[in-house]
Design a protein around this motif. Structure first.
Motif, PDB file in Angstrom:
ATOM      1  N   GLN A   1     -15.627  -8.467  -9.501  1.00  0.00           N
ATOM      2  CA  GLN A   1     -16.922  -8.051 -10.027  1.00  0.00           C
ATOM      3  C   GLN A   1     -17.380  -6.752  -9.368  1.00  0.00           C
ATOM      4  O   GLN A   1     -17.156  -6.545  -8.179  1.00  0.00           O
ATOM      5  N   HIS A   2     -18.044  -5.890 -10.169  1.00  0.00           N
ATOM      6  CA  HIS A   2     -18.586  -4.650  -9.605  1.00  0.00           C
ATOM      7  C   HIS A   2     -19.819  -4.963  -8.769  1.00  0.00           C
ATOM      8  O   HIS A   2     -20.684  -5.731  -9.188  1.00  0.00           O
ATOM      9  N   HIS A   3     -19.860  -4.391  -7.546  1.00  0.00           N
ATOM     10  CA  HIS A   3     -21.042  -4.556  -6.707  1.00  0.00           C
ATOM     11  C   HIS A   3     -21.227  -3.309  -5.856  1.00  0.00           C
ATOM     12  O   HIS A   3     -20.257  -2.786  -5.303  1.00  0.00           O
TER      13      HIS A   3
ATOM     14  N   ASN B   1      -8.370  -0.539   6.771  1.00  0.00           N
ATOM     15  CA  ASN B   1      -8.894  -0.213   5.442  1.00  0.00           C
ATOM     16  C   ASN B   1      -8.371  -1.223   4.405  1.00  0.00           C
ATOM     17  O   ASN B   1      -9.141  -1.746   3.593  1.00  0.00           O
TER      18      ASN B   1
ATOM     19  N   LYS C   1     -15.897  -0.343   0.698  1.00  0.00           N
ATOM     20  CA  LYS C   1     -14.580   0.267   0.471  1.00  0.00           C
ATOM     21  C   LYS C   1     -14.605   1.767   0.729  1.00  0.00           C
ATOM     22  O   LYS C   1     -13.655   2.318   1.310  1.00  0.00           O
ATOM     23  N   ASP C   2     -15.686   2.433   0.296  1.00  0.00           N
ATOM     24  CA  ASP C   2     -15.773   3.888   0.498  1.00  0.00           C
ATOM     25  C   ASP C   2     -15.872   4.222   1.993  1.00  0.00           C
ATOM     26  O   ASP C   2     -15.258   5.187   2.459  1.00  0.00           O
TER      27      ASP C   2
ATOM     28  N   ASN D   1      -0.272   4.296   0.195  1.00  0.00           N
ATOM     29  CA  ASN D   1      -0.773   5.205   1.239  1.00  0.00           C
ATOM     30  C   ASN D   1      -0.142   4.914   2.599  1.00  0.00           C
ATOM     31  O   ASN D   1       0.120   5.821   3.377  1.00  0.00           O
TER      32      ASN D   1
ATOM     33  N   ALA E   1     -19.908  -3.643  -2.413  1.00  0.00           N
ATOM     34  CA  ALA E   1     -18.440  -3.621  -2.373  1.00  0.00           C
ATOM     35  C   ALA E   1     -17.968  -2.175  -2.373  1.00  0.00           C
ATOM     36  O   ALA E   1     -17.071  -1.790  -1.607  1.00  0.00           O
ATOM     37  N   LYS E   2     -18.593  -1.366  -3.233  1.00  0.00           N
ATOM     38  CA  LYS E   2     -18.254   0.064  -3.294  1.00  0.00           C
ATOM     39  C   LYS E   2     -18.528   0.724  -1.943  1.00  0.00           C
ATOM     40  O   LYS E   2     -17.704   1.482  -1.431  1.00  0.00           O
TER      41      LYS E   2
ATOM     42  N   GLU F   1       0.818  -1.220   0.000  1.00  0.00           N
ATOM     43  CA  GLU F   1       0.000   0.000   0.000  1.00  0.00           C
ATOM     44  C   GLU F   1       0.848   1.265   0.000  1.00  0.00           C
ATOM     45  O   GLU F   1       1.541   1.560   0.975  1.00  0.00           O
TER      46      GLU F   1
ATOM     47  N   GLU G   1     -10.492  -3.820   2.176  1.00  0.00           N
ATOM     48  CA  GLU G   1     -10.366  -3.838   0.707  1.00  0.00           C
ATOM     49  C   GLU G   1     -10.013  -5.244   0.208  1.00  0.00           C
ATOM     50  O   GLU G   1     -10.589  -5.728  -0.764  1.00  0.00           O
TER      51      GLU G   1
ATOM     52  N   THR H   1     -15.744 -10.359  -3.957  1.00  0.00           N
ATOM     53  CA  THR H   1     -16.357  -9.974  -5.241  1.00  0.00           C
ATOM     54  C   THR H   1     -15.621 -10.583  -6.440  1.00  0.00           C
ATOM     55  O   THR H   1     -16.184 -10.609  -7.537  1.00  0.00           O
TER      56      THR H   1
HETATM   57  N1  LIG Z   1     -15.795  -4.519  -6.508  1.00  0.00           N
HETATM   58  C1  LIG Z   1     -16.129  -3.223  -6.557  1.00  0.00           C
HETATM   59  N2  LIG Z   1     -17.396  -2.848  -6.818  1.00  0.00           N
HETATM   60  C2  LIG Z   1     -17.740  -1.543  -6.861  1.00  0.00           C
HETATM   61  N3  LIG Z   1     -16.908  -0.512  -6.637  1.00  0.00           N
HETATM   62  C3  LIG Z   1     -15.624  -0.809  -6.351  1.00  0.00           C
HETATM   63  C4  LIG Z   1     -15.170  -2.174  -6.295  1.00  0.00           C
HETATM   64  N4  LIG Z   1     -13.847  -2.148  -5.991  1.00  0.00           N
HETATM   65  C5  LIG Z   1     -13.512  -0.857  -5.860  1.00  0.00           C
HETATM   66  N5  LIG Z   1     -14.571  -0.042  -6.070  1.00  0.00           N
HETATM   67  C6  LIG Z   1     -14.556   1.443  -6.009  1.00  0.00           C
HETATM   68  O1  LIG Z   1     -13.302   1.918  -6.466  1.00  0.00           O
HETATM   69  C7  LIG Z   1     -12.632   2.631  -5.423  1.00  0.00           C
HETATM   70  C8  LIG Z   1     -11.143   2.301  -5.444  1.00  0.00           C
HETATM   71  O2  LIG Z   1     -11.007   0.923  -5.132  1.00  0.00           O
HETATM   72  P1  LIG Z   1      -9.603   0.266  -4.873  1.00  0.00           P
HETATM   73  O3  LIG Z   1      -9.802  -1.159  -4.505  1.00  0.00           O
HETATM   74  O4  LIG Z   1      -8.689   0.576  -6.014  1.00  0.00           O
HETATM   75  O5  LIG Z   1      -9.143   1.051  -3.602  1.00  0.00           O
HETATM   76  P2  LIG Z   1      -7.794   1.848  -3.436  1.00  0.00           P
HETATM   77  O6  LIG Z   1      -7.659   2.877  -4.510  1.00  0.00           O
HETATM   78  O7  LIG Z   1      -6.722   0.848  -3.277  1.00  0.00           O
HETATM   79  O8  LIG Z   1      -8.157   2.571  -2.059  1.00  0.00           O
HETATM   80  P3  LIG Z   1      -7.124   3.261  -1.071  1.00  0.00           P
HETATM   81  O9  LIG Z   1      -6.719   4.529  -1.782  1.00  0.00           O
HETATM   82  O10 LIG Z   1      -7.923   3.486   0.177  1.00  0.00           O
HETATM   83  O11 LIG Z   1      -6.013   2.273  -0.867  1.00  0.00           O
HETATM   84  C9  LIG Z   1     -13.309   2.198  -4.113  1.00  0.00           C
HETATM   85  O12 LIG Z   1     -13.217   3.214  -3.135  1.00  0.00           O
HETATM   86  C10 LIG Z   1     -14.745   1.955  -4.596  1.00  0.00           C
HETATM   87  O13 LIG Z   1     -15.450   3.201  -4.638  1.00  0.00           O
END
Ligand SMILES: Nc1ncnc2c1ncn2[C@@H]1O[C@H](COP(=O)(O)OP(=O)(O)OP(=O)(O)O)[C@@H](O)[C@H]1O
Length: 133
Positions: A92-94, A78, A101-102, A36, A97-98, A34, A82, A89
């Protein structure tokens, strides 16, 4: 299996050290994976150097270390969320899941803003005092 009390204690100790070993492996993994987390560690290092330079009190050290730990811990949780969401998932988009993670990312933001405000309250007056008086 025939185990006496000593065997049992030995087993418990082994379990504890194995837990610590796995926890350390988790810390190494999150630092490697990570970006971050590496930012947070870099900022933590700068804050610690600044606090040493400004000779903050023991209580202030406790507060600053508490804040830094909270930010690093929230980033680790976090990442764990994730990773779990990605596992569940499978790419897959869900909408849930969003949401998960948000919300987890929002938790890091809340902790970071709180830590920033506390850091500013403690360090800015001392810094101004050092620079101008
Ligand atoms: N499976 C999913 N379904 C729907 N939306 C998703 C999915 N995976 C990620 N997202 C959206 O995309 C964004 C970024 O996801 P990602 O897994 O890349 O996190 P990240 O950029 O590594 O986060 P961080 O910056 O906290 O480490 C999430 O915050 C969410 O809004």
């Amino acid at each position: 299996m025939n185990m006496d009390l000593n065997d049992n204690n030995h087993f418990k100790n082994r379990f504890f050290f194995q837990s610590v070993k796995h926890a350390l492996a988790g810390i190494v993994t999150v630092i490697k994976a990570e970006r971050n987390m590496r930012y947070h560690l870099f900022i933590s290092l700068i804050v610690i150097v600044l606090c040493t330079f400004l000779r903050i009190s023991l209580v202030e050290w406790c507060i600053i270390i508490g804040c830094l730990s909270a930010v690093l811990t929230s980033e680790m949780l976090n990442t764990a969320i994730e990773t779990t969401v990605d596992l569940a998932t499978n790419g897959q988009h869900h909408i849930l899941a969003k949401r998960a993670k948000d919300i987890a990312a929002g938790g890091v933001l809340v902790t970071s803003i709180g830590a920033l405000i506390i850091g500013l309250i403690i360090l800015v007056p001392k810094l101004l005092n050092r620079l101008f008086y």
